[in-house]
Design a protein around this motif. Structure first.
Motif, PDB file in Angstrom:
ATOM      1  N   CYS A   8       3.052  -3.084  -2.928  1.00  0.00           N
ATOM      2  CA  CYS A   8       2.557  -2.410  -4.122  1.00  0.00           C
ATOM      3  C   CYS A   8       1.092  -2.699  -4.397  1.00  0.00           C
ATOM      4  O   CYS A   8       0.631  -2.529  -5.520  1.00  0.00           O
ATOM      5  N   TYR A  12      -3.555   2.594  -2.103  1.00  0.00           N
ATOM      6  CA  TYR A  12      -3.560   4.045  -2.278  1.00  0.00           C
ATOM      7  C   TYR A  12      -3.533   4.419  -3.753  1.00  0.00           C
ATOM      8  O   TYR A  12      -3.417   5.570  -4.095  1.00  0.00           O
ATOM      9  N   ASN A  42       1.172   6.892  -9.018  1.00  0.00           N
ATOM     10  CA  ASN A  42       0.755   6.016  -7.929  1.00  0.00           C
ATOM     11  C   ASN A  42       1.809   5.909  -6.835  1.00  0.00           C
ATOM     12  O   ASN A  42       1.477   5.600  -5.686  1.00  0.00           O
ATOM     13  N   TRP A  46       1.455   6.628  -2.265  1.00  0.00           N
ATOM     14  CA  TRP A  46       2.015   5.559  -1.444  1.00  0.00           C
ATOM     15  C   TRP A  46       3.096   6.120  -0.525  1.00  0.00           C
ATOM     16  O   TRP A  46       3.126   5.825   0.663  1.00  0.00           O
ATOM     17  N   CYS A  49       1.500   8.332   2.249  1.00  0.00           N
ATOM     18  CA  CYS A  49       0.796   7.583   3.291  1.00  0.00           C
ATOM     19  C   CYS A  49       1.737   6.765   4.168  1.00  0.00           C
ATOM     20  O   CYS A  49       1.457   6.558   5.344  1.00  0.00           O
ATOM     21  N   THR A  50       2.836   6.284   3.596  1.00  0.00           N
ATOM     22  CA  THR A  50       3.759   5.478   4.381  1.00  0.00           C
ATOM     23  C   THR A  50       4.840   6.314   5.039  1.00  0.00           C
ATOM     24  O   THR A  50       5.395   5.916   6.055  1.00  0.00           O
ATOM     25  N   TYR A  61       7.474   0.413  -8.160  1.00  0.00           N
ATOM     26  CA  TYR A  61       7.258   1.790  -8.618  1.00  0.00           C
ATOM     27  C   TYR A  61       8.415   2.293  -9.460  1.00  0.00           C
ATOM     28  O   TYR A  61       8.399   3.436  -9.899  1.00  0.00           O
TER      29      TYR A  61
END
Length: 141
Positions: A8, A12, A42, A46, A49-50, A61
Motif C-alpha cells: 500500500c 501509484y 487510489n 494500484w 498497475c499490478t 484499500y
C-alpha cells in the motif's frame, strides 16, 4: 494475516490535495461508508498497475467486495467516466485506453474446430471426387 503495508505504499497513489481537485465530481456518500473515496480512487491505479484480481486487493484499500461493488455502481452511473476524464484534464494521471483487435491471419485454429457435419449434409462419399461411388464411376467413363 498478510503484511499489506509494503503493498500500500503510495507508488501509484494520488495525493489528497490532487484528489480534492476532482472530489466534487463524485457521487454523494450514502450512509456510513466503509472505504473513503480517496482510498477507493487510489485502489484503482494500484489494481491497474499490478493486474491483480479483486479478491487479491490489499486490505489497506478496504474490503475487496466493497471496492468492487462501488466500482461497478460508479461505472453504471457514469461517475467513473467523469472521474477519469477529470483526472486526465487536471493532469493527475494519464489513462491510455486500448482496444485489442484480432487479426485472423495470426490465429491458428485446431483442425477439429471446423465442427462436425451438419444434419442433412451429404457425407464425403456423396460428393464427386471425394472418394465415393461417383468418383469411381466418373473415372471409368
Amino acid at each position: 494475516m498478510r503484511d499489506d503495508r509494503r503493498m500500500c505504499t503510495p507508488r501509484y497513489g494520488i495525493t489528497l490535495d490532487r484528489f480534492m481537485r476532482v472530489a466534487h465530481l463524485l457521487p454523494r456518500r450514502r450512509g456510513d461508508v466503509a472505504v473513503d473515496d480517496h482510498t477507493f480512487v487510489n485502489a484503482l491505479p494500484w489494481m491497474r498497475c499490478t493486474g491483480v484480481l479483486w479478491r487479491d486487493l490489499p486490505e489497506c484499500y478496504g474490503k475487496w467486495i466493497t471496492v468492487c461493488r462501488r466500482f461497478n455502481r460508479w461505472s453504471g452511473n457514469g461517475a467513473m467516466e467523469r472521474l477519469f476524464t477529470a483526472l486526465q484534464e487536471e493532469r493527475i494521471i494519464g489513462v491510455e485506453i486500448r482496444a485489442p483487435a484480432m487479426d485472423p491471419t495470426g490465429v491458428k485454429v485446431h483442425r477439429h474446430a471446423a465442427g462436425a457435419p451438419k444434419k442433412g449434409d451429404p457425407g464425403p462419399s456423396a460428393s464427386p471426387g471425394a472418394g465415393g461411388t461417383w468418383s469411381n464411376a466418373s473415372s471409368t467413363a
